[in-house]
Design an enzyme around this catalytic site. Structure first.
Site, mmCIF file in Angstrom:
data_model
loop_
_atom_site.group_PDB
_atom_site.id
_atom_site.type_symbol
_atom_site.label_atom_id
_atom_site.label_comp_id
_atom_site.label_asym_id
_atom_site.label_seq_id
_atom_site.Cartn_x
_atom_site.Cartn_y
_atom_site.Cartn_z
ATOM 1 N N LYS A 64 -14.377 -28.036 -85.958
ATOM 2 C CA LYS A 64 -14.922 -28.170 -84.601
ATOM 3 C C LYS A 64 -14.531 -29.477 -83.904
ATOM 4 O O LYS A 64 -15.210 -29.946 -82.999
ATOM 5 C CB LYS A 64 -16.469 -28.003 -84.574
ATOM 6 C CG LYS A 64 -16.982 -26.792 -85.284
ATOM 7 C CD LYS A 64 -16.143 -25.560 -85.129
ATOM 8 C CE LYS A 64 -16.090 -24.992 -83.724
ATOM 9 N NZ LYS A 64 -15.084 -23.880 -83.652
ATOM 10 N N SER A 65 -13.405 -30.034 -84.336
ATOM 11 C CA SER A 65 -12.956 -31.273 -83.698
ATOM 12 C C SER A 65 -11.871 -31.014 -82.656
ATOM 13 O O SER A 65 -11.318 -31.965 -82.104
ATOM 14 C CB SER A 65 -12.422 -32.237 -84.763
ATOM 15 O OG SER A 65 -11.347 -31.614 -85.436
ATOM 16 N N THR A 77 -9.404 -28.281 -83.287
ATOM 17 C CA THR A 77 -8.274 -27.728 -84.052
ATOM 18 C C THR A 77 -7.442 -26.772 -83.203
ATOM 19 O O THR A 77 -6.206 -26.840 -83.202
ATOM 20 C CB THR A 77 -8.815 -26.951 -85.281
ATOM 21 O OG1 THR A 77 -9.875 -27.695 -85.869
ATOM 22 C CG2 THR A 77 -7.726 -26.667 -86.285
ATOM 23 N N HIS A 112 -8.449 -27.710 -93.601
ATOM 24 C CA HIS A 112 -9.601 -28.608 -93.403
ATOM 25 C C HIS A 112 -9.843 -29.431 -94.675
ATOM 26 O O HIS A 112 -10.869 -30.109 -94.780
ATOM 27 C CB HIS A 112 -10.882 -27.804 -93.140
ATOM 28 C CG HIS A 112 -10.970 -27.153 -91.794
ATOM 29 N ND1 HIS A 112 -10.656 -27.781 -90.623
ATOM 30 C CD2 HIS A 112 -11.398 -25.904 -91.440
ATOM 31 C CE1 HIS A 112 -10.879 -26.959 -89.600
ATOM 32 N NE2 HIS A 112 -11.317 -25.817 -90.073
ATOM 33 N N ARG A 155 -13.327 -35.927 -84.230
ATOM 34 C CA ARG A 155 -14.056 -35.982 -82.951
ATOM 35 C C ARG A 155 -15.363 -36.714 -83.199
ATOM 36 O O ARG A 155 -15.835 -36.748 -84.353
ATOM 37 C CB ARG A 155 -14.327 -34.526 -82.554
ATOM 38 C CG ARG A 155 -14.973 -34.309 -81.226
ATOM 39 C CD ARG A 155 -15.200 -32.813 -81.029
ATOM 40 N NE ARG A 155 -15.543 -32.532 -79.656
ATOM 41 C CZ ARG A 155 -15.854 -31.331 -79.202
ATOM 42 N NH1 ARG A 155 -15.857 -30.292 -80.016
ATOM 43 N NH2 ARG A 155 -16.161 -31.160 -77.936
ATOM 44 N N TYR A 186 -10.180 -36.566 -80.649
ATOM 45 C CA TYR A 186 -10.335 -35.641 -79.511
ATOM 46 C C TYR A 186 -10.550 -36.414 -78.214
ATOM 47 O O TYR A 186 -9.916 -36.156 -77.203
ATOM 48 C CB TYR A 186 -11.541 -34.753 -79.819
ATOM 49 C CG TYR A 186 -11.853 -33.661 -78.810
ATOM 50 C CD1 TYR A 186 -11.319 -32.384 -78.967
ATOM 51 C CD2 TYR A 186 -12.723 -33.881 -77.747
ATOM 52 C CE1 TYR A 186 -11.634 -31.367 -78.069
ATOM 53 C CE2 TYR A 186 -13.043 -32.870 -76.843
ATOM 54 C CZ TYR A 186 -12.497 -31.619 -77.018
ATOM 55 O OH TYR A 186 -12.802 -30.619 -76.130
ATOM 56 N N LYS A 209 -16.993 -25.081 -74.393
ATOM 57 C CA LYS A 209 -17.000 -25.912 -73.181
ATOM 58 C C LYS A 209 -15.766 -26.803 -73.103
ATOM 59 O O LYS A 209 -15.282 -27.106 -72.023
ATOM 60 C CB LYS A 209 -18.237 -26.808 -73.153
ATOM 61 C CG LYS A 209 -19.498 -26.095 -72.764
ATOM 62 C CD LYS A 209 -20.550 -27.118 -72.405
ATOM 63 C CE LYS A 209 -21.755 -26.460 -71.763
ATOM 64 N NZ LYS A 209 -22.833 -27.428 -71.552
#
Ligand code: A3P
Length: 336
Positions: free
Chosen positions: A79-80, A82, A144, A166, A233, A300
């Site tokens: 969730k950074s 990718t 990961h 992130r 990020y 988002k």
């Protein structure tokens, strides 16, 4: 916890909890376990947390993957961003084969996860020994895995590692949303933010502890700057052109003056932008070859969404944990 009305679908292979090898079942029986973010449990294997089926993929990958000097492997904390970096990497490294202004560019019709596949999460879950014959050089792959758990050949070869992380607050919020949307589809329930926040702060997150993951690659990037590039990020959001040029130089394919003058840098950034990718037909209605809906990877795409969820207590608690864990490392986050 909420419950959805729709009946759950069959999960993709990497999320399935049955159909494990006897070797893996035996191993799981002795590993520490905690409540899972997506499935029932998350297990601690080689010091990081992941699900049962993925452990099987990790073992196969560690035993069989043979890195080549020309390989480029994208490593991220989940969730950074990718998906974003997969698209940037694909566009950048393949720009001779697939010119960025091409009307038939692969990124227009395929999700970045299908173009830059995961090792332990996809290739080594689909098959014990995957066939790489369809890959062209440089092979673009992703993982990961923490640095210490990378296959030995990756650590010892000339393979380049592109690392992305992130800030922990946005990573947590993105992980909580993502795991809940997958849970709703496949299990029919969601997890509360409080429960998952406590787990995150204890280090129990997908491929966590979050800080250990970062520190492993941060250290390597300072020791071996030609092997590991460390990206954030927020920095790419803030200075996209500078970071893309930095990446191109690291990969030894810098932009030429002609490319700069023709607007190639701007076009790669436009093609890979959240606005462009998230509105493509393939990413609104398509599915990955593994079965997940492509749209779950686009939510988002902003820095600072944590402000809509965090209480003061949550910010203080996470600050405290992160400060303690990163003390002396020189690593700092931007919360722009
Ligand atoms: P949010 O949940 O904060 O929106 P990953 O790709 O590692 O799974 O990370 C997903 C996060 O990256 C999500 O963050 C997603 O919206 C964001 N993202 C996806 N594509 C992006 C893009 N092209 N540019 C910026 N952010 C993007």
């Amino acid at each position: 916890m909420t419950t959805s009305q729709a009946s759950p679908q069959i999960p993709p292979k990497c999320l399935q909890e049955h159909d494990l090898s006897e070797e893996c079942k035996e191993l799981l029986s002795i590993l520490p376990k905690e409540k899972g973010w997506i499935g029932s449990y998350i297990y601690n294997y080689q010091g990081f947390w992941t699900s049962s089926k993925i452990i099987q993929g990790v073992i196969a990958c560690q035993q069989h993957f043979q890195a080549q000097d020309s390989d480029i492997i994208l490593v991220t904390t989940p969730k950074s961003g990718t998906t974003w970096l997969k698209s940037l990497l694909f566009a950048l490294a393949n720009r001779m084969k697939h010119p960025i202004f091409d009307q038939n560019h692969p990124l227009l019709v395929k999700n970045p996860h299908d173009l830059v596949p995961y090792l332990e999460l996809k290739l080594y879950i689909d098959e014990q020994v995957p066939n790489f014959s369809s890959f062209t050089s440089p092979r673009l792959l992703s993982t990961h895995l923490p640095y210490a758990s990378l296959p030995k050949s990756v650590q010892e070869s000339g393979t380049k590692l592109v690392y992305l992380c992130r800030n922990p607050r946005d990573t947590f919020i993105s992980m909580w949303h993502f795991s809940n949307s997958i849970r709703l589809d496949y299990i029919g329930t969601t997890n509360s933010i409080d429960e998952m926040f406590d787990l995150f702060c204890k280090g129990v997150s997908i491929y966590g502890p979050f800080w250990n993951h970062l520190l492993g690659y941060w250290k390597k990037s300072t020791e071996k700057p030609n092997k590991v590039i460390f990206l954030m990020y927020e920095e790419i959001k803030q200075q996209p052109k500078i970071q893309l040029r930095r990446l191109a130089e690291f990969l030894e394919c810098p932009f030429s003056i002609e490319e700069e003058n023709c607007g190639v840098v701007d076009e790669i950034l436009r093609m890979c932008s959240f606005e462009n990718l998230s509105n493509l037909e393939v990413n609104t209605n398509g599915k990955l070859s593994t079965g997940e809906k492509n749209k779950v990877f686009f939510r988002k795409g902003e820095v600072g969404d944590w402000k809509n969820y965090f209480t003061i207590e949550m910010s203080e608690k996470l600050n405290h944990v992160i400060e303690q864990q990163l003390q002396g490392s020189g690593l700092r986050f931007l919360y722009i």
